[in-house]
Motif scaffolding. Structure first.
Motif, PDB file in Angstrom:
ATOM      1  N   ASP A  49      -4.640 -13.424   9.187  1.00  0.00           N
ATOM      2  CA  ASP A  49      -4.642 -12.314  10.132  1.00  0.00           C
ATOM      3  C   ASP A  49      -4.952 -10.975   9.481  1.00  0.00           C
ATOM      4  N   SER A  50      -4.852 -10.893   8.165  1.00  0.00           N
ATOM      5  CA  SER A  50      -5.130  -9.638   7.472  1.00  0.00           C
ATOM      6  C   SER A  50      -6.616  -9.540   7.160  1.00  0.00           C
ATOM      7  N   GLU A  51      -7.129  -8.337   7.224  1.00  0.00           N
ATOM      8  CA  GLU A  51      -8.561  -8.134   7.004  1.00  0.00           C
ATOM      9  C   GLU A  51      -8.938  -8.392   5.559  1.00  0.00           C
ATOM     10  N   GLU A  53     -10.146  -6.933   1.635  1.00  0.00           N
ATOM     11  CA  GLU A  53     -11.394  -6.324   1.194  1.00  0.00           C
ATOM     12  C   GLU A  53     -12.405  -7.397   0.848  1.00  0.00           C
ATOM     13  N   ALA A  54     -13.627  -7.205   1.343  1.00  0.00           N
ATOM     14  CA  ALA A  54     -14.693  -8.168   1.055  1.00  0.00           C
ATOM     15  C   ALA A  54     -15.150  -8.018  -0.393  1.00  0.00           C
ATOM     16  N   ARG A  56     -17.885  -7.654  -3.044  1.00  0.00           N
ATOM     17  CA  ARG A  56     -19.263  -7.135  -3.041  1.00  0.00           C
ATOM     18  C   ARG A  56     -20.046  -7.795  -4.178  1.00  0.00           C
ATOM     19  N   THR A  72     -24.094 -12.507   4.966  1.00  0.00           N
ATOM     20  CA  THR A  72     -22.796 -12.000   4.507  1.00  0.00           C
ATOM     21  C   THR A  72     -21.700 -12.558   5.417  1.00  0.00           C
ATOM     22  N   SER A  73     -20.485 -12.377   4.992  1.00  0.00           N
ATOM     23  CA  SER A  73     -19.331 -12.830   5.782  1.00  0.00           C
ATOM     24  C   SER A  73     -18.210 -11.813   5.636  1.00  0.00           C
ATOM     25  N   LYS A  74     -17.040 -12.119   6.238  1.00  0.00           N
ATOM     26  CA  LYS A  74     -15.913 -11.194   6.139  1.00  0.00           C
ATOM     27  C   LYS A  74     -15.413 -11.052   4.704  1.00  0.00           C
ATOM     28  N   SER A  75     -15.581 -12.111   3.938  1.00  0.00           N
ATOM     29  CA  SER A  75     -15.049 -12.090   2.571  1.00  0.00           C
ATOM     30  C   SER A  75     -16.105 -11.802   1.511  1.00  0.00           C
ATOM     31  N   VAL A  77     -19.956  -9.800   0.745  1.00  0.00           N
ATOM     32  CA  VAL A  77     -21.075  -8.925   1.131  1.00  0.00           C
ATOM     33  C   VAL A  77     -22.121  -9.013   0.026  1.00  0.00           C
TER      34      VAL A  77
END
Length: 443
Positions: A49-51, A53-54, A56, A72-75, A77
């Protein structure tokens, strides 16, 4: 005999139950079990549920296999760059907007198989490294399929995410949950409890016998009761300690699970119930997966033949303990110190260790011939039969195995008592296997 043996049982039981170590282990073990059950899925839900940091990622693609593009994805970039490798690596060291540098080159011997080099500013976790490699690998595979004439929308439609709910039909035709992973885990957990308990409490029996023998206390005790009474008193007394501790573990674990479930957010418990029943839940997809895995555990446990599993476990817990503790008591009586006992404890425990190793093979074929015969041998059945119980064991097999267990216990106890009777009053000489054989035959 029963009265004198009862005195020994009371002494062994009371002296161990009054120790701090007994109560500390009794209360800490359920806490550890509940933590292992509850924390992983709860932390998975919280993390899902927590965002976060992706990561990079800079990608220098000299192979041109990615064709200048990667999703790219949420995890993750991705940023595909060009240039000289050494210059880009130097730039990456000073560049604060990238965490990972990936370099793709072509192998001279295998042009179709790229070489991937990953450079990061901090150590990557296994999941992060795997996700980077998987993303690059998937992109290359997609490009090659497109080059083969398969359209992108066909590729998207061909991807399937299966969510399986395994059920087993009972004799009455009732469908019951039977998640293979959960059954595997229950079988291994129960067998590990028996495996560990036999070693712990069996070793306590052996140490107690050695201690009384080296302190010459046994000479006084033997003047008032027979060696077989002393041996059985020790085995039964320490066995009752183990049984009491195990019963407390069950009660405390159930209480702690109920408390943990009560303290959980309502949406998590609802999601777990809905996922266990195959319904939806108003939670993010990743959280539903985590909740579903925990829900599957509880649903599979609820649909087990609890009476057979619990009764079978308690029978083999006690049967395995009594059988092996008799052997440990015989070893303790034969030697003058724990160091001398090492040469005899290994042969005693080899069948138990072998059974625990073979249990992992039996789990792949719980109804096979190997599983059946190992379930009939008294020295291996406490581990193997318990592993098979969650999968369901035919009644006649269980009864036959239990009968073999009882006969094996009586035979082993009789032979161990013959060694114990002579060895308990033997001092000074380190016994050999030949001596033990003579004592067993002559005893």
């Amino acid at each position: 005999m029963l009265g004198k043996t009862g005195i020994v049982i009371h002494r062994e039981f009371s002296t161990r139950v009054r120790t701090k170590a007994f109560w500390i282990s009794t209360f800490l073990t359920p806490l550890l079990i509940v933590a292992l059950m509850v924390l992983p899925p709860v932390l998975s839900m919280m993390y899902a549920d927590s965002e976060g940091e992706a990561l990079r990622v800079m990608v220098l693609d000299e192979s041109n296999l990615l064709q200048g593009q990667i999703d790219t994805s949420k995890s993750l970039v991705f940023n595909i760059i060009e240039g000289d490798y050494k210059e880009r690596v130097a730039q990456f060291k000073e560049y604060d907007k990238a965490d990972v540098f990936v370099y793709l080159s072509v192998r001279p011997a295998e042009p179709a198989q790229p070489e991937v080099k990953i450079i990061s500013k901090k150590a990557l976790s296994l999941a992060e490294e795997s996700s980077i490699v998987k993303a690059i690998q998937q992109r290359i595979e997609e490009i090659r399929l497109l080059e083969a004439g398969i359209r992108e929308e066909v590729l998207a439609q061909s991807k399937v995410k299966l969510r399986a709910h395994t059920l087993v039909l009972s004799k009455e035709g009732e469908e019951k949950a039977a998640n293979s992973g959960v059954l595997f885990g229950i079988g291994m957990f129960l067998s590990f409890v028996i495996y560990l308990s036999i070693f712990i409490y069996g070793a306590q029996v052996m140490r107690g016998v050695i201690e009384e023998k080296t302190n010459r206390i046994v000479e006084v005790i033997i003047s008032t009761l027979r060696p077989i009474e002393l041996m059985m008193g020790k085995v039964l007394g320490i066995g009752l300690v183990g049984l009491l501790q195990f019963a407390l573990w069950i009660v405390l674990t159930i209480v702690l699970v109920q408390v943990a479930t009560f303290l959980m957010p309502a949406e998590w418990t609802t999601a777990m119930q809905n996922n266990a029943q195959g319904g939806g839940a108003a939670m993010p997809e990743a959280s539903q997966v985590a909740a579903g895995s925990m829900g599957a555990v509880f649903q599979t446990i609820m649909d087990l033949n609890i009476a057979q599993v619990v009764f079978g476990f308690l029978f083999y817990f006690l049967g395995g303990y009594f059988l092996y503790s008799s052997l440990f008591a015989a070893v303790g009586a034969a030697v003058d110190s724990e160091s001398d006992a090492q040469q005899f404890t290994l042969p005693v425990t080899i069948p138990l260790i072998l059974a625990f190793i073979m249990a992992q093979i039996v789990l792949n074929h719980p109804d096979g011939q190997l599983a059946f015969w190992l379930s009939m041998i008294p020295l291996t059945s406490p581990i193997i039969m318990v592993v098979r119980l969650p999968y369901g064991v035919p009644g006649w097999e269980l009864i036959t195995s239990m009968a073999c267990m009882v006969v094996g216990f009586l035979l082993v106890t009789w032979l161990a008592a013959r060694i114990y009777r002579i060895g308990i009053l033997s001092y000074g000489k380190k016994p050999s296997y030949k001596d033990l054989w003579k004592w067993m035959i002559r005893g």
